[in-house]
Design an enzyme around this catalytic site. Structure first.
Site, PDB file in Angstrom:
ATOM      1  CG  ASP A  32      -1.866  60.414  51.675  1.00  0.00           C
ATOM      2  OD1 ASP A  32      -2.920  59.484  50.914  1.00  0.00           O
ATOM      3  OD2 ASP A  32      -2.725  61.191  51.874  1.00  0.00           O
ATOM      4  CE1 TYR A  37      -6.901  65.762  50.829  1.00  0.00           C
ATOM      5  CE2 TYR A  37      -5.136  65.134  50.732  1.00  0.00           C
ATOM      6  CZ  TYR A  37      -6.325  64.976  51.110  1.00  0.00           C
ATOM      7  OH  TYR A  37      -6.117  63.657  51.974  1.00  0.00           O
ATOM      8  CE  LYS A  62      -6.201  60.041  50.262  1.00  0.00           C
ATOM      9  NZ  LYS A  62      -4.755  61.140  50.231  1.00  0.00           N
ATOM     10  CG  HIS A  95     -11.080  61.322  48.495  1.00  0.00           C
ATOM     11  ND1 HIS A  95     -10.243  62.650  48.106  1.00  0.00           N
ATOM     12  CD2 HIS A  95     -10.947  61.772  49.885  1.00  0.00           C
ATOM     13  CE1 HIS A  95      -9.557  63.272  48.944  1.00  0.00           C
ATOM     14  NE2 HIS A  95      -9.996  62.898  50.610  1.00  0.00           N
TER      15      HIS A  95
END
Length: 281
Positions: A32, A37, A62, A95
């Site tokens: 994931d 990120y 996401k 997200h």
């Protein structure tokens, strides 16, 4: 979707590849990540280095709120797919909800539905959506989200969101499944890893507190994405399939809920406060 995945939230890019490689060597087949990120490229590097067939590993990522809107979200998919080095993403989710600009959220979800229809993603879902967000989404959506990824651990269980999801066929996926660092930032709670109830259950089974919490999630029918960069912790978090908690043990962990959130309040997410540019591939 494998029930346990490796999470890479707040994993620096230079550590992400080795963490994913360690997870794959341990037996994980689910990773994931997220556009926000900043480590999708390194996840893709690790997957290619492992030399596995594409269908052997379930990839979840996401779309960040800055890329909401129909065309923007389609482009967000292209950016993520290119960084990951794949043509198809297994699970693509939004997200956050944008309560102050929910029409953009709906447009973004419509883009996910289009990507699903085109076969560019295998499943679509959401993250950090509360009951009112899900209700408003379902009034417009043609595809029910497969997953709602939310903060969920023994000290914060979001039961109303879980119940709503179960009633509508939405799988609850737990981020921070063993109680992440964000939960303790105000200093009002100790660590779940030091909780006496969880510790007692762990000793009874010869397991660690983290393993007990992950097993609790699995037996309650949830997906989990524990995060670690340490190979021995990554392996420990995966070693949760050889024991079962009793009904009374599950209930004892259920009773630890404080109803106190550790992460950002979903109703307060705005582009002004949380927007950030997601770089091109």
């Amino acid at each position: 979707m494998p029930s346990i995945g490796l999470g890479v939230f707040q994993t620096p890019p230079h550590e992400t590849r080795t963490a994913v490689e360690a997870a794959l060597a341990t037996g994980y087949r689910h990773v994931d990540t997220a556009a926000a990120y900043g480590n999708e490229r390194e996840v893709g590097d690790a997957l290619r280095a492992a030399g596995m067939a594409r269908d052997e590993v379930f990839i979840e990522t996401k779309i960040w709120i800055s890329d909401y809107g129909y065309n923007q979200t389609l482009h967000g998919f292209e950016k993520s797919a290119a960084k990951l080095g794949v043509d198809r993403i297994d699970l693509l989710i939004l997200h956050q909800a944008l309560p102050s600009a929910f029409e953009k959220t709906l447009q973004a979800y419509r883009a996910l539905e289009s990507l699903l229809d085109q076969g560019k993603v295998r499943a679509i879902g959401v993250s950090n959506f509360m009951v009112d967000h899900l209700t408003a989404l379902l009034e417009k959506a043609t595809v029910v989200p497969a997953v709602n990824q939310i903060e969920l651990h023994p000290y914060f269980q979001q039961r109303a969101v879980q119940t709503f999801g179960a009633e509508h066929g939405i799988l609850t996926q737990a981020w921070s499944p063993i109680g992440g660092i964000t939960f303790y930032r105000n200093g009002s709670h100790g660590s779940t890893l030091e909780d006496p109830v969880i510790g007692g259950i762990a000793r009874a089974h010869g397991k660690s507190p983290a393993q007990v919490m992950l097993r609790w999630h699995l037996q309650r029918g949830r997906s989990v994405i524990p995060k670690s960069t340490k190979p021995h912790r990554i392996a420990e978090n995966f070693d949760v399939f050889d024991f079962d908690l009793t009904g009374s043990e599950l209930a004892a962990i259920d009773a630890l809920d404080t109803d106190q959130r550790g992460g950002p309040e979903p109703t307060e997410i705005t582009l002004e406060s949380f927007g950030r540019e997601i770089p091109e591939a």
